[in-house]
Design a protein around this motif. Sequence first.
Motif, short mmCIF file in Angstrom:
data_model
loop_
_atom_site.label_atom_id
_atom_site.label_comp_id
_atom_site.label_asym_id
_atom_site.label_seq_id
_atom_site.Cartn_x
_atom_site.Cartn_y
_atom_site.Cartn_z
N ASN A 54 9.42 -9.71 3.08
CA ASN A 54 8.84 -8.49 2.53
C ASN A 54 7.58 -8.13 3.28
O ASN A 54 6.92 -8.98 3.88
CB ASN A 54 8.57 -8.63 1.03
CG ASN A 54 7.19 -9.18 0.75
OD1 ASN A 54 6.19 -8.45 0.78
ND2 ASN A 54 7.09 -10.48 0.52
N ARG A 63 10.49 -2.09 3.63
CA ARG A 63 9.58 -3.20 3.34
C ARG A 63 10.31 -4.51 3.05
O ARG A 63 9.65 -5.50 2.76
CB ARG A 63 8.76 -2.87 2.09
CG ARG A 63 7.82 -1.71 2.25
CD ARG A 63 7.15 -1.44 0.90
NE ARG A 63 6.07 -0.48 1.03
CZ ARG A 63 5.30 -0.12 0.00
NH1 ARG A 63 5.51 -0.66 -1.20
NH2 ARG A 63 4.33 0.74 0.18
N MET A 64 11.60 -4.50 3.04
CA MET A 64 12.30 -5.70 2.61
C MET A 64 13.62 -5.84 3.34
O MET A 64 14.30 -4.85 3.60
CB MET A 64 12.56 -5.62 1.10
CG MET A 64 13.02 -6.89 0.41
SD MET A 64 14.76 -7.32 0.60
CE MET A 64 15.54 -6.09 -0.46
N TYR A 77 8.03 2.22 4.20
CA TYR A 77 9.40 1.75 4.04
C TYR A 77 10.04 1.69 5.43
O TYR A 77 9.69 2.54 6.27
CB TYR A 77 10.15 2.76 3.13
CG TYR A 77 11.59 2.45 2.87
CD1 TYR A 77 11.95 1.59 1.85
CD2 TYR A 77 12.59 3.03 3.66
CE1 TYR A 77 13.28 1.31 1.61
CE2 TYR A 77 13.91 2.76 3.42
CZ TYR A 77 14.25 1.90 2.40
OH TYR A 77 15.57 1.63 2.17
N VAL A 107 10.22 1.62 -1.96
CA VAL A 107 9.42 2.83 -2.15
C VAL A 107 9.89 4.02 -1.32
O VAL A 107 10.40 3.88 -0.22
CB VAL A 107 7.94 2.58 -1.84
CG1 VAL A 107 7.32 1.67 -2.88
CG2 VAL A 107 7.76 2.02 -0.44
N LEU A 115 8.16 -3.63 -5.56
CA LEU A 115 7.62 -2.53 -4.74
C LEU A 115 8.19 -2.48 -3.33
O LEU A 115 7.52 -2.06 -2.39
CB LEU A 115 6.09 -2.59 -4.68
CG LEU A 115 5.33 -2.73 -6.01
CD1 LEU A 115 3.83 -2.59 -5.78
CD2 LEU A 115 5.79 -1.70 -7.04
N CYS A 116 9.45 -2.89 -3.19
CA CYS A 116 10.07 -2.88 -1.86
C CYS A 116 10.77 -1.55 -1.56
O CYS A 116 10.84 -1.14 -0.41
CB CYS A 116 11.10 -4.01 -1.75
SG CYS A 116 10.34 -5.64 -1.65
N VAL A 142 5.26 -5.54 1.72
CA VAL A 142 4.80 -4.53 0.77
C VAL A 142 3.38 -4.07 1.14
O VAL A 142 3.09 -2.87 1.13
CB VAL A 142 4.84 -5.07 -0.68
CG1 VAL A 142 4.18 -4.11 -1.64
CG2 VAL A 142 6.29 -5.32 -1.08
#
Lengths: 301, 259
Positions: free
Chosen positions: A69, A59-60, A57, B235, B232-233, A71
């Motif tokens: 993103n 991630r976005m 993290y 986390v 799943l961003c 991921v």
Amino acid sequence: MANLNVNIGNLSLKNPVLTASGTFGYGEEFADFIDLNRLGGFIVKGTTLEPRQGNDYPRMVETPSGMLNAVGLQNKGVEYFISEIYPRLLQYDSEIIVNISGSSIDDYRKVAEMLAPLDRIRAIEVNISCPNVKSGGMAFGTTTEGAASVTKAVREAFPKTLIVKLSPNVTSIADIARAVEAEGADSVSLINTLMGMAIDVERQRPYLSTITGGLSGAAVRPVAVRMVWQVSKAVKIPVIGLGGIMNGRDAIEFMLAGARAIEVGTANFINPAVTVEIVDYMNDYCERHGVKDINEIVGMI
Amino acid sequence: MEKYNKRMGDFRITENAAIAENYSLLKLIPVEGLLSDSAIRPGQFVQVVTPNNATYLRRPISICYIDNDANEMWLLIRKAGDGTRALCDQPNGATINMIYSLGNGFDLSEAGSSPLLIGGGVGVAPLLNLGAELNRQGIKPTFLLGARSAKDVLLAEEFAKYGDVHVSTEDGSAGEKGLVTTNTILNSEFTHIYCCGPMPMMKAIAKIAREKSTPCEVSLENVMACGVGACLCCVEKTTAGNVCVCKEGPVFNIDQLLW
């Protein structure tokens, strides 16, 4: 009601609407919002031989009309999919397509071999275009030789419908498409995310832990439409179009450009019911334009 | 879990009150249906479409309070960016689309007889619904609210309906001077700590809770896209690996976290 049935290789879809891998979980996450049986199919998230924790993290980050993103293919591995997820998905009659990824050609082959015996997995989508993993992924998708070698290996291991997902981060996507067609792919899907980057200027650091990430959302749509149009002219196999489809209009745009089916990705995050709204739009569009079979509009441009 | 089905629907703003310089309290009712059908739990959140496409993605907002009798949801919003500013600028009567109710809430079964609820800044939001629910279960919680100064102490009179309220302000203009982590109420014994606020505050409270061996839950707000566990961003690293804050959280027991 117009015919919305389309065929991708030997795979028959009740309508052209699929969900893009990594944006729809295993489908179940959206079952509260829509009837999953109304979709042509859903493409479950990128599955690898071994479980993966993905990238750190953050991630976005949201960007103008889109998002980046990184991921990094977080998933619980193909064995977990087969034992835990697959049995739960059997209750749906839409097609279940598994997106597979790997760090080596052998990884891809093994995952494909393990999925091949599953009756209800009538197609796989091979990801040679993930920009967010250190090895494999996009590395295979950016040269004709790499793309061909993965396709060849998976083709030998998987006798059913084989879709190869292409990277837009290349000089000539049509050349890559021709290379995978020559190795026996039944279809190509495009585009995966465009590699991008965004910086927090106040903190003077990148927003993503990986610095770069994959750009998706409406921002990429004109690039994706152009590439679908180019590829559909270059190959004989059916093309599946995706990239920034937000609604039914956008889906039709891809079909006019040459897509036989479409995938909806980032839009699922904004409107979890968008996929069924697109199916409804397609029916309405066909009626308004006197189209009896949606296949008639594919590649009109 | 069938009882807790997620929904998407439009809500009408019945009241939008600026309650401090950068905060608004929005009261909303669903255009269709009853909130009581969703069995919304304290600590859950909603994903809101921001007005006039101020943002591309939805914005996650904690549910501040649910009034089932009035069929009303309260959202406490801090003007942090374009999306939250657009929400705060919405007039009464405006309609906004929400996905609700998302995530797992606080674990009320662990509260014990004397829980402490600690909120910092806009992080006080989910503690109001939690305090109200604890009250309904016959438990009187203690609240500790942190703010920059007296004018930023949010909803103190609402919290006072459910328990004793203690305040820390950085400039000392209300309650004790300093951060919540130095408030003298922390010298008392509590059965459980529920905490929501800025990350450094929650980490400091987690450390104190460990030292006192008091069970502690925190509510995280990692940046997220979908809100339903698909992308799943958002986390967080946990003892079980990377898990989605939107689906497995946003509330975590600190024993699950690696901090």
